[in-house]
Design an enzyme around this catalytic site. Structure first.
Site, PDB file in Angstrom:
ATOM      1  N   MET A   1     -12.941  -5.918   1.348  1.00 34.16           N
ATOM      2  CA  MET A   1     -12.267  -5.095   2.478  1.00 34.16           C
ATOM      3  C   MET A   1     -12.291  -5.892   3.848  1.00 34.16           C
ATOM      4  SD  MET A   1     -10.989  -2.222   0.949  1.00 34.16           S
ATOM      5  CE  MET A   1     -10.474  -1.768   2.523  1.00 34.16           C
TER       6      MET A   1
ATOM      7  N   MET B   1      -8.624   8.795  -2.063  1.00 40.46           N
ATOM      8  CA  MET B   1      -9.804   9.007  -1.013  1.00 40.46           C
ATOM      9  C   MET B   1     -10.223  10.439  -1.333  1.00 40.46           C
ATOM     10  SD  MET B   1      -8.192   7.252   2.190  1.00 40.46           S
ATOM     11  CE  MET B   1      -7.307   5.779   2.396  1.00 40.46           C
TER      12      MET B   1
ATOM     13  N   ASP C   1      -7.707  -6.350   1.512  1.00 39.99           N
ATOM     14  CA  ASP C   1      -7.402  -5.247   1.925  1.00 39.99           C
ATOM     15  C   ASP C   1      -7.424  -4.545   3.526  1.00 39.99           C
ATOM     16  OD1 ASP C   1      -5.825  -2.699   1.865  1.00 39.99           O
ATOM     17  OD2 ASP C   1      -7.375  -1.596   0.542  1.00 39.99           O
ATOM     18  N   GLY C   2      -6.439  -4.723   4.112  1.00 42.74           N
ATOM     19  CA  GLY C   2      -6.672  -4.445   5.589  1.00 42.74           C
ATOM     20  C   GLY C   2      -6.376  -5.251   6.670  1.00 42.74           C
TER      21      GLY C   2
ATOM     22  N   MET D   1     -11.632   4.947  -3.591  1.00 43.73           N
ATOM     23  CA  MET D   1     -12.593   5.308  -2.462  1.00 43.73           C
ATOM     24  C   MET D   1     -13.211   6.790  -2.799  1.00 43.73           C
ATOM     25  SD  MET D   1     -10.291   3.494   0.257  1.00 43.73           S
ATOM     26  CE  MET D   1      -8.799   3.847  -0.435  1.00 43.73           C
TER      27      MET D   1
ATOM     28  N   HIS E   1      -7.222   1.746  -6.070  1.00 38.71           N
ATOM     29  CA  HIS E   1      -8.188   1.553  -5.228  1.00 38.71           C
ATOM     30  C   HIS E   1      -9.034   2.929  -5.198  1.00 38.71           C
ATOM     31  CE1 HIS E   1      -9.971   0.420  -0.860  1.00 38.71           C
ATOM     32  NE2 HIS E   1     -10.673   0.351  -1.582  1.00 38.71           N
TER      33      HIS E   1
ATOM     34  N   GLY F   1      -3.697   0.797   9.491  1.00 37.07           N
ATOM     35  CA  GLY F   1      -3.259   0.439  10.943  1.00 37.07           C
ATOM     36  C   GLY F   1      -4.569  -0.124  11.755  1.00 37.07           C
TER      37      GLY F   1
ATOM     38  N   SER G   1       0.906  -1.200  -0.028  1.00 38.94           N
ATOM     39  CA  SER G   1       0.074   0.036  -0.050  1.00 38.94           C
ATOM     40  C   SER G   1       0.722   1.293   0.078  1.00 38.94           C
ATOM     41  CB  SER G   1      -0.700   0.181   1.289  1.00 38.94           C
ATOM     42  OG  SER G   1      -1.622   1.005   1.121  1.00 38.94           O
TER      43      SER G   1
ATOM     44  N   ASP H   1      -4.283   4.167  -2.867  1.00 39.57           N
ATOM     45  CA  ASP H   1      -5.419   4.421  -2.435  1.00 39.57           C
ATOM     46  C   ASP H   1      -5.758   5.831  -2.847  1.00 39.57           C
ATOM     47  OD1 ASP H   1      -6.213   2.104  -0.743  1.00 39.57           O
ATOM     48  OD2 ASP H   1      -4.534   2.271   0.421  1.00 39.57           O
TER      49      ASP H   1
ATOM     50  N   GLY I   1       0.125  -3.426   4.162  1.00 43.52           N
ATOM     51  CA  GLY I   1       0.449  -2.050   4.961  1.00 43.52           C
ATOM     52  C   GLY I   1       0.966  -2.076   6.052  1.00 43.52           C
TER      53      GLY I   1
ATOM     54  N   HIS J   1      -0.219  -0.958  -4.596  1.00 46.82           N
ATOM     55  CA  HIS J   1      -1.697  -0.563  -4.210  1.00 46.82           C
ATOM     56  C   HIS J   1      -1.470   0.884  -3.994  1.00 46.82           C
ATOM     57  CE1 HIS J   1      -5.733  -1.470  -2.509  1.00 46.82           C
ATOM     58  NE2 HIS J   1      -5.507  -0.568  -1.879  1.00 46.82           N
TER      59      HIS J   1
HETATM   60  C1  DX5 Z   1      -6.514   1.507   2.474  1.00 46.64           C
HETATM   61  C2  DX5 Z   1      -5.344   1.004   2.772  1.00 46.64           C
HETATM   62  C3  DX5 Z   1      -5.014   0.338   4.295  1.00 46.64           C
HETATM   63  C4  DX5 Z   1      -3.810  -0.145   4.416  1.00 46.64           C
HETATM   64  C5  DX5 Z   1      -3.634  -1.586   4.489  1.00 46.64           C
HETATM   65  O1  DX5 Z   1      -7.539   1.008   1.641  1.00 46.64           O
HETATM   66  O2  DX5 Z   1      -4.974   0.278   1.654  1.00 46.64           O
HETATM   67  O3  DX5 Z   1      -6.219  -0.555   4.393  1.00 46.64           O
HETATM   68  O4  DX5 Z   1      -2.663   0.672   4.103  1.00 46.64           O
HETATM   69  O5  DX5 Z   1      -2.800  -2.205   5.569  1.00 46.64           O
HETATM   70  P1  DX5 Z   1      -2.869  -2.096   7.041  1.00 46.64           P
HETATM   71  O6  DX5 Z   1      -4.179  -2.202   7.368  1.00 46.64           O
HETATM   72  O7  DX5 Z   1      -1.791  -3.207   7.270  1.00 46.64           O
HETATM   73  O8  DX5 Z   1      -2.103  -0.713   7.658  1.00 46.64           O
HETATM   74 ZN    ZN Z   2      -6.787   0.170  -0.303  1.00 46.00          ZN
END
Ligand code: DX5
Ligand code: ZN
Length: 221
Positions: A137, A37, A176-177, A68, A66, A145, A8, A35, A198, A33
């Site tokens: 998701m 937003m 993802d997550g 969002m 991705h 986090g 990510s 993101d 991530g 990946h």
């Molecule tokens: C948002 C991102 C987060 C994140 C994934 O869609 O893609 O969900 O960085 O990794 P973690 O949850 O481990 O921080």
């Molecule tokens: Zn994502």
């Protein structure tokens, strides 16, 4: 199905991004990946169009964008994606899901339909012909986090079954997550093959060593 690791990019060290990209290239990372937003679909902002343009110049690793954002049909054309890239469209974000997924395909990219934790899986049944992937998701999107929503594991298994029912075993399943190695093993056993990593997966301590041990522990090599 090929196992894919998708770091990510929002978790990267932006000031020293080249250093992280060099690690991803050395480690044969399959997808980046990214993101996006809009402060509306999710209560946060992250990366944007200009960042993606620079990222595309800086590396040949395919992107996994991705989205969002509310009403992605209004802004899709602004994004520089194409052949070999993947683009996720959230079921909850548009009244015209089929049209948006078809447009992603028209531009040469792989369309993925994305589902928030509370969105029922049946929402993908009428776009079966329009997808190359399903993004489950495993947290509510918007922030790195967070803790796994446990139901996600069963949902991956249900997705696998539903895809088989429609003869779409070729469709890839992304998660993802909170994808740490322990959760990822369960996700893989349930049928996932694209893993967004991530803060809990690789972005701590020695990232290069983390990528290697993730591959070994989860993919077995
Ligand atoms: C948002 C991102 C987060 C994140 C994934 O869609 O893609 O969900 O960085 O990794 P973690 O949850 O481990 O921080
Ligand atoms: Zn994502």
């Amino acid at each position: 199905m090929e196992m894919k690791l998708a770091p990510s990019v929002m978790c990267c060290d932006f000031i020293n991004l080249r250093k992280d990209l060099d690690i991803f290239e050395r480690q044969g990372i399959e997808l980046l990946h990214v993101d996006i937003m809009d402060g509306n679909f999710v209560p946060n902002f992250t990366l944007g169009v200009d960042f993606i343009k620079q990222l595309k110049k800086a590396t040949n690793i395919p992107l996994d964008i991705h989205l969002m954002v509310e009403q992605p049909e209004r802004t899709l054309d602004a994004f520089p994606f194409g052949e070999g890239d993947w683009v996720s469209i959230h079921v909850e974000s548009t009244k015209h899901l089929q049209r948006v997924l078809a447009k992603v395909k028209e531009k040469g990219a792989h369309p993925i339909v994305a589902l928030n934790p509370a969105t029922p899986l049946c929402m993908i049944e009428d776009v079966m012909d329009d997808i190359d992937g399903v993004l489950i998701m495993s947290v509510n999107p918007g922030f790195a986090g967070q803790k796994l929503v446990p139901h996600a594991i069963d949902k991956i298994a249900e997705t696998k079954k539903l895809l088989a029912k429609y003869g779409r075993e070729d469709v890839e399943i992304e998660v993802d997550g909170n994808v740490n190695p322990a959760n990822a093993i369960r996700m893989k056993n349930a049928g996932a093959n694209i893993f967004v990593v991530g803060t809990s997966g690789i972005f701590f301590g020695d990232m290069e060593a983390n990528i290697q041990s993730f591959r070994k522990e989860v993919f077995g090599g």
